[in-house]
Design an enzyme around this catalytic site. Structure first.
Site, PDB file in Angstrom:
ATOM      1  N   GLU A 107      30.118 -48.752 -17.046  1.00 58.18           N
ATOM      2  CA  GLU A 107      29.945 -47.646 -17.971  1.00 58.18           C
ATOM      3  C   GLU A 107      28.417 -47.292 -18.632  1.00 58.18           C
ATOM      4  O   GLU A 107      27.918 -48.130 -19.294  1.00 58.18           O
ATOM      5  CB  GLU A 107      31.012 -47.722 -18.903  1.00 58.18           C
ATOM      6  CG  GLU A 107      31.014 -46.590 -19.831  1.00 58.18           C
ATOM      7  CD  GLU A 107      32.316 -46.774 -21.041  1.00 58.18           C
ATOM      8  OE1 GLU A 107      32.435 -47.873 -21.413  1.00 58.18           O
ATOM      9  OE2 GLU A 107      32.876 -45.868 -21.377  1.00 58.18           O
ATOM     10  N   MET A 140      32.626 -55.055 -22.218  1.00 60.60           N
ATOM     11  CA  MET A 140      33.217 -53.954 -21.496  1.00 60.60           C
ATOM     12  C   MET A 140      34.520 -54.129 -21.045  1.00 60.60           C
ATOM     13  O   MET A 140      34.920 -55.114 -20.378  1.00 60.60           O
ATOM     14  CB  MET A 140      32.099 -53.834 -20.403  1.00 60.60           C
ATOM     15  CG  MET A 140      32.451 -52.597 -19.490  1.00 60.60           C
ATOM     16  SD  MET A 140      32.321 -50.893 -20.259  1.00 60.60           S
ATOM     17  CE  MET A 140      33.596 -50.063 -19.251  1.00 60.60           C
ATOM     18  N   GLU A 187      36.584 -44.398 -27.677  1.00 57.14           N
ATOM     19  CA  GLU A 187      35.663 -45.542 -28.476  1.00 57.14           C
ATOM     20  C   GLU A 187      36.154 -45.424 -29.874  1.00 57.14           C
ATOM     21  O   GLU A 187      36.030 -46.433 -30.544  1.00 57.14           O
ATOM     22  CB  GLU A 187      34.320 -45.248 -28.345  1.00 57.14           C
ATOM     23  CG  GLU A 187      33.869 -45.568 -27.067  1.00 57.14           C
ATOM     24  CD  GLU A 187      34.044 -46.956 -26.558  1.00 57.14           C
ATOM     25  OE1 GLU A 187      34.373 -47.955 -27.344  1.00 57.14           O
ATOM     26  OE2 GLU A 187      33.758 -47.397 -25.421  1.00 57.14           O
ATOM     27  N   GLU A 196      38.493 -54.239 -26.974  1.00 54.63           N
ATOM     28  CA  GLU A 196      38.362 -54.091 -25.457  1.00 54.63           C
ATOM     29  C   GLU A 196      39.830 -54.096 -24.749  1.00 54.63           C
ATOM     30  O   GLU A 196      40.332 -53.251 -24.112  1.00 54.63           O
ATOM     31  CB  GLU A 196      37.851 -55.438 -24.756  1.00 54.63           C
ATOM     32  CG  GLU A 196      36.442 -55.457 -25.376  1.00 54.63           C
ATOM     33  CD  GLU A 196      35.620 -54.228 -25.066  1.00 54.63           C
ATOM     34  OE1 GLU A 196      35.924 -53.476 -24.346  1.00 54.63           O
ATOM     35  OE2 GLU A 196      34.704 -54.012 -26.112  1.00 54.63           O
ATOM     36  N   GLY A 242      27.644 -57.935 -26.237  1.00 52.66           N
ATOM     37  CA  GLY A 242      28.965 -56.961 -26.499  1.00 52.66           C
ATOM     38  C   GLY A 242      29.872 -57.408 -25.443  1.00 52.66           C
ATOM     39  O   GLY A 242      29.861 -58.375 -24.818  1.00 52.66           O
TER      40      GLY A 242
HETATM   41 ZN   LIG Z   1      34.822 -49.628 -26.624  1.00 57.83          ZN
END
Ligand SMILES: [Zn+2]
Length: 902
Positions: A178, A311, A368, A346, A309
């Protein structure tokens, strides 16, 4: 990107509506309603999802139905190869098929027995396959053999370097596709609306494990090579495809028949139970909330060394190691909160994004903003002992910072080229989206909102959706309330910026009347165009037992409300949940200060944050904020003290140097010594998470501001951190590291760097980076910058170091010089996306407008026009910081006069 749909006519249309809506829910009064006029302007997501009208670079008459791909992978090679067979439906005869590919070498392309010639459009990141004869309407198969290069840059199909427990260098493979990385991994239809069933297979050396979205269906070993075939995925967008290959260990569990695995690299597997427990609790919560269970047979979550982070790949979520390996005993509260919250984010995407996917990148907020909002809702519900008030306030402030700039974009914004979709992953999509969804949920009603979301999920499962689809589902549930939720929401999602609410009180015949008036919050008069928002404001009298009344209005005209007897304190936006700022007139502010004990913590926090933001905009004297800080008692809520620390940090970044800075530091030392004396260095029985967190922040702040006693004690304790003292409280450890980092010598920086390079404690990576980048001395800062080119650091940490050093507000010029001298090296160590951040980084927190001009010129030289958004955003924030300093610099006399107070 500049919003093209926000023209004056929208602003005027809304401002001409002068209908006053008073919805006094708590008092049971009958509600009047009036819908906002619907705008007829084009805006993203205004029409229900239709595949044929969704934007994109690919033609809509060639659609993949099934994509069978096989990859030859070796973690220790920089190259990979593969084949892909696309089963496509052609609805209009053609001899050309266009699909995405970027940086790949196409070895061969065939339509059945017919060879296809290949031409590439580098700019569009597409290839066109041309057949010598027409490909008729119907189902066809296209087979392509390809090869590609892997990098260590954390994007596409990439390798990650790490050290195993014995200190040996190792590598593993992972993917980050992404927004548009899939085209770097295989030739494919790389747009979210082109869902297809993925049939993935991998051949590797037999010692490696291969993971993908779905469970292994078949595994064969031949001549030392293992071929792993995975079960077919449900219909899914390309950006959600995932692979991981390497030497892994796992923890397994099950819930509701779903297999749960948490993987880490082998020999480092530990402390995964926290993440597993969080996963199970979150899955149960979402199943109930969405009214539908997680749809895949398994959910793997894997810690990738060096990743930052996470994904949300369907069925195989990737995380940084500190998010999945959490020692519940020693991790700081902030780390545990962050881990829980990111896992919840997530997993929320498994519904918001994976099951129902945005049609195009202009709908990224449907992924998001919703995942962020949902994660906080789940985190709060599942951890009632964590008070998320200050976390939410902090996130909102971060969004408002970006949203006050003239460069701010709306949450929903037009995206013409998907190469620019990376810009959407910002605080406006995440933090503003989250804050705005909280308001919309409150306005819609919690039950109606949830029921609408359930219907939205059910109706669009395994398909795509737009904002129009969302609002249709919500409106069906809220129609009976008479509230037009979409019209309310549009003013928040379709416009940049936020309002300033001016609250003033008039007393007549012993009774008082509140006047509320909205204008757009502006850093300077005329800086941004005027707009209005649809507001739902909770107004209450903290001394009264009556519940707050929800006052809703859509107008530029002042709103007047009777508020009982004169002199009684009145709070506007009780709970501080509104995405706007409130300015009270002097009498109202005085009444609130006089009754501070009766004002809830969240509202005191809001008063502090708003007063400082207003000071920076020249709308209030800065001493007002410091009066609020001076009125804090040592025993007051930790959130309030953390806010005070935040104000010192911000003002210190604005002042930067000289006698004013010395005065500020002295003021901070005196003020912060008070709560620290009450807390002490050691954890006490009954300390809450927030108390522990504040202790760490106070140690860091006192050290940074040069408190000799705090620094001496911190240095004494450094050796035990180096030896891996597991008994030390995580917040104290993080505080000590930051205190030392701020005042570090070169030798001390090297000690911190050695801990980072050892890779022994991944939970320390972030605190160590924070520590190293908070350095005050410019000579030492230069040394810290050199580590950004180090291969002994996790790549993701090294990539961020220059920006972090600049961010501490003192070293923008140094960061600039370093970036200029090492530009090519920094570019080589980053993905194409990362390059725009490299150039913009020296301006993080700068107020040097001359430097901004130079950085802008560098961006113009090295970046395509549409890759300069980050730079322009930082240029705008330099201007903001310069204005903020101008607004306060001549009003700081109280720092010196009164540095001993508190
Ligand atoms: Zn996200």
């Amino acid at each position: 990107m500049k919003p093209s749909f926000l023209s004056l006519s929208l602003i005027q249309r809304i401002s001409y509506l002068t209908v006053l809506l008073l919805l006094t829910i708590a008092f049971g009064a009958s509600a009047q309603t009036q819908a906002l006029a619907k705008t007829d302007l084009h805006r993203p997501g205004e029409k229900p999802f239709s595949f044929n009208t969704t934007p994109g670079a690919l033609s809509k008459f060639v659609v993949p139905k099934k994509t069978a791909a096989h990859f030859n992978l070796d973690p220790y090679s920089d190259n990979f190869s593969g084949t892909v067979m696309h089963t496509i439906d052609v609805s209009k005869a053609t001899n050309q098929i266009r699909l995405h590919a970027d940086g790949l070498t196409i070895e061969k392309a065939m339509w059945g027995e017919v060879p296809l010639t290949v031409s590439a459009d580098k700019d569009a990141q597409t290839i066109t396959l041309t057949a010598a004869r027409e490909i008729g309407v119907g189902t066809h198969q296209i087979e392509i053999a390809f090869s590609g290069k892997m990098t260590a840059n954390g994007y596409g199909l990439y390798f990650s370097r790490y050290k195993d427990a014995s200190g040996a260098d190792r590598r593993m493979l992972a993917t980050q596709l992404e927004p548009i990385g899939a085209r770097e991994m295989l030739p494919c239809f790389d747009e979210p609306a082109f869902r297809t069933v993925w049939d993935i297979a991998v051949t590797t050396d037999e010692k490696y494990m291969a993971l993908s979205n779905m469970p292994v269906a078949k595994s064969n070993v031949e001549n030392g090579k293992r071929r792993t075939e995975f079960a077919a995925t449900p219909s899914m967008s390309s950006y959600l495809l995932a692979l991981a290959v390497g030497e892994f260990e796992k923890t397994s569990d099950r819930i509701d028949g779903i297999e749960l695995n948490i993987y880490t690299v082998a020999t480092k597997h530990k402390n995964t139970q926290y993440a597993m427990d969080a996963t199970k609790r979150v899955l149960t919560y979402y199943k109930d909330y969405f009214g539908s269970a997680y749809p895949l047979p398994k959910l793997d979550q894997i810690a990738v060394p060096g990743q930052r982070g996470a994904m949300e790949n369907w069925g195989l979520i990737t995380y940084s190691e500190d998010l999945l390996m959490v020692d519940p005993l020693t991790a700081a509260y902030g780390q545990r909160f962050y881990a829980f919250n990111v896992i919840a984010h997530e997993i929320a995407h498994q519904w918001f994004g994976n099951l129902v996917t945005m049609a195009w990148w202009d709908g990224l907020w449907l992924n998001e903003s919703f995942a962020e909002w949902m994660a906080h809702k789940a985190t709060a519900a599942l951890n009632p002992d964590w008070d998320l008030t200050s976390r939410k306030a902090e996130a909102k402030e971060q969004a408002m910072d970006a949203d006050a700039l003239s460069s701010a974009s709306p949450i929903e914004r037009t995206v013409t080229r998907d190469q620019n979709s990376g810009e959407l992953f910002d605080s406006l999509t995440y933090q503003k989206g989250h804050a705005v969804l909280n308001m919309i949920e409150r306005y819609a009603g919690e039950t109606q909102w949830r029921d609408g979301l359930r219907d939205y999920m059910a109706k669009h499962a395994y398909s795509n959706a737009t904002s129009a689809d969302l609002w249709a589902a919500i409106s069906a549930k809220t129609a009976a309330t008479g509230r037009d939720v979409q019209a309310f929401a549009d003013t928040w999602t379709q416009q940049p910026g936020f309002p300033l609410l001016d609250a003033s009180m008039v007393c007549k015949d012993g009774m008082q009347t509140l006047t509320l008036k909205q204008t757009r919050f502006s850093l300077r008069a005329g800086y941004v165009p005027q707009q209005t928002w649809s507001l739902a404001v909770l107004v209450a009298q903290p001394l009264s037992k009556d519940k707050a009344a929800l006052t809703t209005f859509v107008t530029l005209q002042p709103q007047q409300l009777a508020m009982g007897k004169c002199g009684e304190p009145v709070l506007v936006d009780v709970g501080g949940g509104g995405y706007y700022r409130v300015r009270y007139d002097a009498a109202m502010a005085k009444a609130l200060n006089a009754n501070a004990a009766a004002v809830p913590m969240a509202d005191r926090l809001r008063l502090m944050a708003d007063s400082w933001a207003l000071a920076e905009a020249g709308l209030l004297d800065p001493s007002h904020t410091f009066d609020l800080i001076a009125s804090l008692k040592a025993s007051d809520a930790p959130e309030l003290w953390s806010e005070a620390i935040g104000t010192y940090t911000r003002l210190s970044q604005l002042i930067r140097s000289g006698p004013q800075l010395q005065a500020l530091h002295a003021h901070a030392r005196t003020t912060l010594a008070k709560p620290f004396a009450a807390l002490g260095w050691e954890t006490k029985a009954g300390d809450t998470e927030l108390t522990k967190s504040l202790r760490g922040d106070l140690i860091a702040a006192l050290g940074t501001y040069g408190d000799a006693a705090a620094l001496t004690e911190a240095r004494k304790r450094l050796a035990s951190i180096e030896q891996g003292d597991a008994a030390m409280d995580g917040d104290v450890r993080a505080g000590i590291l930051r205190a030392i980092g701020a005042r570090a010598s070169i030798a001390e920086i090297d000690r911190l760097a050695a801990m980072m390079a050892s890779g022994k404690n991944t939970a320390l990576e972030w605190p160590l980076m924070e520590a190293m980048s908070s350095v005050v001395d410019p000579k030492v800062a230069k040394h810290v910058l050199s580590y950004s080119l180090s291969d002994s650091f996790p790549r993701s940490t090294a990539q961020r170091l220059v920006g972090r050093v600049a961010r501490n507000g003192l070293h923008d010029r140094l960061a600039w010089e370093f970036t200029q001298s090492n530009l090519q090296k920094l570019f080589d160590r980053n993905s194409k996306y990362g390059q725009r951040y490299i150039i913009a980084a020296p301006l993080n927190n700068s107020r040097d407008t001359a430097l901004a001009v130079k950085v802008k010129a560098l961006a113009e030289k090295h970046l395509e026009a549409d890759a300069r958004v980050e730079t322009l955003r930082n240029v705008a924030s330099v201007e903001r910081n310069a204005w903020a300093y101008d607004a306060v610099k001549n009003k700081l006399g109280f720092l010196r006069e009164n540095s001993g107070r508190g």
